[in-house]
Structures are given as structure tokens and as C-alpha cells.
Scaffold this motif. Structure first.
Motif, PDB file in Angstrom:
ATOM      1  N   UNK A   1       0.449  -1.199  -0.551  1.00  0.00           N
ATOM      2  CA  UNK A   1      -0.256   0.062   0.267  1.00  0.00           C
ATOM      3  C   UNK A   1       0.785   1.544  -0.419  1.00  0.00           C
ATOM      4  N   UNK A   2       1.845   0.864  -0.280  1.00  0.00           N
ATOM      5  CA  UNK A   2       3.270   2.471  -0.555  1.00  0.00           C
ATOM      6  C   UNK A   2       3.250   2.861  -1.684  1.00  0.00           C
ATOM      7  N   UNK A   3       2.230   3.158  -2.689  1.00  0.00           N
ATOM      8  CA  UNK A   3       2.739   3.682  -4.140  1.00  0.00           C
ATOM      9  C   UNK A   3       2.961   4.830  -3.581  1.00  0.00           C
TER      10      UNK A   3
ATOM     11  N   UNK B   1       9.657   8.325  -3.553  1.00  0.00           N
ATOM     12  CA  UNK B   1      11.113   8.033  -2.972  1.00  0.00           C
ATOM     13  C   UNK B   1      12.242   8.174  -4.564  1.00  0.00           C
ATOM     14  N   UNK B   2      10.857   8.446  -5.986  1.00  0.00           N
ATOM     15  CA  UNK B   2      11.583   7.984  -6.929  1.00  0.00           C
ATOM     16  C   UNK B   2      10.915   7.199  -7.871  1.00  0.00           C
ATOM     17  N   UNK B   3      10.607   5.955  -7.543  1.00  0.00           N
ATOM     18  CA  UNK B   3      10.618   4.709  -8.514  1.00  0.00           C
ATOM     19  C   UNK B   3       9.443   5.829  -9.518  1.00  0.00           C
ATOM     20  N   UNK B   4       9.719   5.281 -10.673  1.00  0.00           N
ATOM     21  CA  UNK B   4       9.079   5.530 -11.303  1.00  0.00           C
ATOM     22  C   UNK B   4       8.346   5.003 -12.104  1.00  0.00           C
ATOM     23  N   UNK B   5       6.317   5.170 -11.719  1.00  0.00           N
ATOM     24  CA  UNK B   5       5.303   5.011 -12.290  1.00  0.00           C
ATOM     25  C   UNK B   5       5.268   3.591 -13.269  1.00  0.00           C
ATOM     26  N   UNK B   6       6.104   4.078 -14.047  1.00  0.00           N
ATOM     27  CA  UNK B   6       5.986   2.817 -15.131  1.00  0.00           C
ATOM     28  C   UNK B   6       6.502   1.392 -14.424  1.00  0.00           C
ATOM     29  N   UNK B   7       7.117   1.841 -13.662  1.00  0.00           N
ATOM     30  CA  UNK B   7       7.757   0.035 -12.962  1.00  0.00           C
ATOM     31  C   UNK B   7       6.821  -0.548 -12.725  1.00  0.00           C
ATOM     32  N   UNK B   8       5.432   0.296 -11.824  1.00  0.00           N
ATOM     33  CA  UNK B   8       4.418  -0.359 -11.200  1.00  0.00           C
ATOM     34  C   UNK B   8       3.151  -1.178 -12.243  1.00  0.00           C
ATOM     35  N   UNK B   9       3.319  -0.006 -13.560  1.00  0.00           N
ATOM     36  CA  UNK B   9       2.638  -0.292 -14.860  1.00  0.00           C
ATOM     37  C   UNK B   9       2.641  -1.427 -14.725  1.00  0.00           C
ATOM     38  N   UNK B  10       4.432  -2.213 -15.699  1.00  0.00           N
ATOM     39  CA  UNK B  10       4.554  -2.291 -16.397  1.00  0.00           C
ATOM     40  C   UNK B  10       4.394  -4.158 -15.034  1.00  0.00           C
ATOM     41  N   UNK B  11       4.872  -3.925 -13.608  1.00  0.00           N
ATOM     42  CA  UNK B  11       4.612  -5.259 -12.715  1.00  0.00           C
ATOM     43  C   UNK B  11       3.293  -5.267 -12.850  1.00  0.00           C
ATOM     44  N   UNK B  12       1.883  -4.943 -13.096  1.00  0.00           N
ATOM     45  CA  UNK B  12       0.954  -5.097 -13.147  1.00  0.00           C
ATOM     46  C   UNK B  12       0.445  -5.631 -13.856  1.00  0.00           C
ATOM     47  N   UNK B  13       0.993  -4.917 -15.061  1.00  0.00           N
ATOM     48  CA  UNK B  13       0.345  -5.812 -17.365  1.00  0.00           C
ATOM     49  C   UNK B  13       1.419  -6.732 -16.711  1.00  0.00           C
TER      50      UNK B  13
ATOM     51  N   UNK C   1       8.529 -11.926 -14.512  1.00  0.00           N
ATOM     52  CA  UNK C   1       8.732 -13.784 -13.825  1.00  0.00           C
ATOM     53  C   UNK C   1       8.021 -13.673 -12.400  1.00  0.00           C
ATOM     54  N   UNK C   2       7.735 -12.277 -11.872  1.00  0.00           N
ATOM     55  CA  UNK C   2       6.484 -12.861 -10.548  1.00  0.00           C
ATOM     56  C   UNK C   2       4.997 -11.603 -10.509  1.00  0.00           C
ATOM     57  N   UNK C   3       4.776 -12.057  -9.358  1.00  0.00           N
ATOM     58  CA  UNK C   3       3.798 -11.720  -8.482  1.00  0.00           C
ATOM     59  C   UNK C   3       3.522  -9.813  -9.228  1.00  0.00           C
ATOM     60  N   UNK C   4       2.470  -9.177  -9.303  1.00  0.00           N
ATOM     61  CA  UNK C   4       2.626  -8.097  -9.634  1.00  0.00           C
ATOM     62  C   UNK C   4       2.492  -6.732  -8.333  1.00  0.00           C
ATOM     63  N   UNK C   5       2.750  -7.377  -7.436  1.00  0.00           N
ATOM     64  CA  UNK C   5       3.278  -6.659  -6.452  1.00  0.00           C
ATOM     65  C   UNK C   5       5.351  -6.762  -5.485  1.00  0.00           C
ATOM     66  N   UNK C   6       6.020  -7.406  -5.874  1.00  0.00           N
ATOM     67  CA  UNK C   6       7.237  -7.584  -5.548  1.00  0.00           C
ATOM     68  C   UNK C   6       8.515  -7.791  -6.662  1.00  0.00           C
TER      69      UNK C   6
END
Length: 348
Positions: A82-84, A90-102, A112-117
Motif C-alpha cells: 500500500x506504499x505507492x 522515493x523516486x520509483x517511476x510509475x512505469x515500474x508499477x504499471x509494467x509489473x501489474x501488466x 516473472x513474478x507476482x505483480x507486487x514484488x
């Protein structure tokens, strides 16, 4: 100083001005809320997101207020599901989150892994292992390893945990080690009153979770996590103490989760009395009213912030939607940590 000038001033790392800190954290909160609402919509639409979607609605102030005080590449940050807002701060690009979820191959986990790791350990952003206390041990271990190697300096670590996670052995072991070694770590404990559907009364018998800090010999503070101003102030002090050698800092933020455990959960177990209580305030609405009252923002500023957040979100979704997912016939399914050795072309 205009809003744009204030936020630019903050992004250079000059965070001495409280107004600048508040507005920067609020900006990250808005982007996190808009992004997660879009991810939730994609999940509910079916087929776009495999696995769960876990929203930080109601926790953005507590998360962003810590994130703005961390230094990317220097400090170690272990955020949770829940720390989006904290990740963005901190500086994480939102592309990292979108790419992981999709689940695209262009993301940090390469599908390769679950969408929250997701994470970028080389940049100090650790991938979440579990929300049940594990990251506290990992961040503490990473700080201790740096100390042994003589590379710690004035860097600190930070991680998050929920009220339910404090009932685990990993939480005890990690905090006990951090306390004994006086490690510079800030622990944000989000007390959202329910560990999934289990209420606080069935989780612990002490009057408040902050009471546990004294048992470990660490500094503990409680804050109204619906109040961004209070969160910014408490984390500024906690981070400063940690950097100055004050050892672990346990910050308990009281709030009510404004969404279910995940998008699959309707939170029907939360009684109406809790939904009407002071902890149920929407931290984003509270922050915006404070900014308007202080004259730090006006209605036009707020409109622009949301328009920009929607533009960035839509742009990220559109870009990632065109990117490939892993091809099982071409992908070499070795652990990412050995990718350089095995595949010779990808970073570990």
C-alpha cells in the motif's frame, strides 16, 4: 513563490521549508491515488491484471511523508503493497508499477513474478517479500551488512508494516536485532484497525501499538495518519534522529483503510461506526483542505495537479499496453540474480 517553483525547489532536495515538504508530499499522494484508481479499474474490467490489486487509499499521507525524507540511492527503502505514494516519493517511476501489474518484460521483474514484488535493489529500493514482517528483517540486515563493510555512513533504512504484521515472529526478530545493534531504521507502522478482517481487539492486548517500542528499547511515536502535516513533521524528526545515531524509530500511524484488503474484498466486516469515526477521514481531502486554508493552493492548482496526474497515468498505461509479455518459448527462466551469468545480456 508559485506552486511550480515550490515543488521544483523541493525536488532539488532542499526540504527545509515545511510548506515545500507538504506540497511535495501532496503531489505524490495525488499521483498515487489517480494511478491506483486506474489500476483498480483495469482489475475490475477483467483480463488486464492477473493476481490482486491492493490499494493504499487512506494511507497516502503516512506513506508519502516518509518517502520525501529518504534519499534515493543512498538510503534503503523497503515499501509494502500500500506504499505507492511512498514509492513515488522515493523516486520509483510509475512505469515500474504499471509494467509489473501488466506483466510486461520491460518491467523490473520482467513479468516473472507476482505483480507486487517489484523493486530496484541497486538503487536502494527493495522488492517486497511479504507484508508479514519479513522486510523489517531484510532492511535491518542490509544496514548491518553495510556497517560491517564500513559503507553505512549516515544512510538510513526505512520500511513499512501493518498492525497485523506486528504479530509475526519476523517483526519481533527484526526489531529486536535493530534495537540491539542500534541500527538507523525508521519503521512506519500503519494501524488501519483491521488485519485483513481481524480487528485490533483480536490482534493485541496493549493499549496502543506504540507501547511495543518501549519493550524493545526504541523510540516510538504515534501520529494521526489522516493528517499530512502531522505525518510530515513526525517523519522529519524520526529520520533526523535515525541519521544522528538515535537508533530505530517506530512511528505508528492511526487510520482506517478506505478500501478492502484488496480489490477482491468489499470490506463488509467494517462496522458503520468505524466508517464514521475520526480515523476514517480521507487523508487526501484533509491535506487539500489544509492547503486551501493556508493559501498554499487554490482550486486551479488542485485541478492542474489532478489533470497532470491523469495525463501521466494515461500515458504510462498506453505505453505499457503496447509492450510484450514474456514468451514462454523464448524466455530463459533463470533467477534474475544469475541473469548476467546465464543470459549475458540483462542486468541482475
Amino acid at each position: 513563490m508559485s506552486l511550480a517553483e515550490t515543488i521544483q525547489h523541493s525536488e532539488t532536495g532542499q526540504l527545509a521549508d515545511f510548506r515545500s515538504q507538504f506540497l511535495l508530499a501532496h503531489q505524490h499522494m495525488v499521483l498515487a491515488r489517480v494511478l491506483e484508481e486506474k489500476l483498480g479499474a483495469l482489475y475490475r474490467a477483467g483480463g488486464r491484471i492477473v493476481g490482486g490489486v491492493y490499494l493504499g487509499k487512506g494511507q497516502e499521507a503516512f506513506s508519502a511523508a516518509l518517502g520525501i525524507h529518504l534519499q534515493k540511492g543512498k538510503d534503503i527503502y523497503g515499501p509494502l503493497i500500500r506504499d505507492q505514494a511512498g514509492r513515488i516519493a522515493y523516486g520509483e517511476p510509475i512505469l515500474d508499477g504499471v509494467r509489473t501489474y501488466l506483466g510486461t518484460v520491460t518491467g523490473p521483474m520482467r513479468g516473472r513474478d507476482g505483480n507486487i514484488h517489484r523493486g530496484r535493489p541497486r538503487e536502494g529500493l527493495l522488492a517486497m517479500i511479504s507484508h508479514l514482517g519479513s522486510l523489517l528483517s531484510v532492511v535491518a540486515g542490509a544496514l548491518f551488512a553495510r556497517r560491517l563493510a564500513g559503507k553505512l555512513g549516515d544512510a538510513i533504512g526505512a520500511t513499512s508494516i501493518g498492525d497485523g504484521g506486528t504479530s509475526t515472529g519476523a517483526f519481533h526478530e527484526g526489531l529486536n536485532m535493530a534495537a540491539v545493534e542500534k541500527l538507523p531504521i525508521v519503521i512506519s507502522l500503519a494501524n488501519n484497525q483491521y488485519a485483513y478482517s481481524t480487528p485490533n481487539a483480536r490482534q493485541y492486548a496493549c493499549e496502543s501499538l506504540v507501547d511495543r517500542a518501549a519493550g524493545y528499547g526504541v523510540v516510538g511515536e504515534t501520529v494521526d495518519a489522516t493528517d499530512l502535516a502531522a505525518c510530515v513533521a513526525v517523519f522529519q524528526s524520526a529520520v533526523a534522529r535515525a541519521r544522528a545515531g538515535g537508533g530505530p524509530q517506530l512511528i505508528v500511524g492511526n487510520m482506517l483503510r478506505l478500501a478492502g484488503h484488496g480489490e477482491h474484498d468489499d470490506a463488509s466486516y467494517i462496522p458503520d461506526t468505524a466508517r464514521r469515526g475520526p480515523s476514517s477521514r480521507d487523508c487526501l481531502a484533509v491535506a487539500e483542505q489544509r492547503a486551501l486554508d493556508e493559501g498554499w493552493l487554490n482550486d486551479a492548482d488542485l485541478k492542474d495537479l489532478y489533470l497532470e496526474a491523469r495525463r501521466k497515468t494515461d500515458q504510462a498505461i498506453a505505453k505499457v499496453s503496447k509492450e510484450p509479455t514474456p514468451d514462454p518459448f523464448k524466455e530463459n527462466w533463470h533467477a534474475l540474480s544469475s541473469a548476467d551469468l546465464v543470459e549475458g545480456q540483462h542486468e541482475a
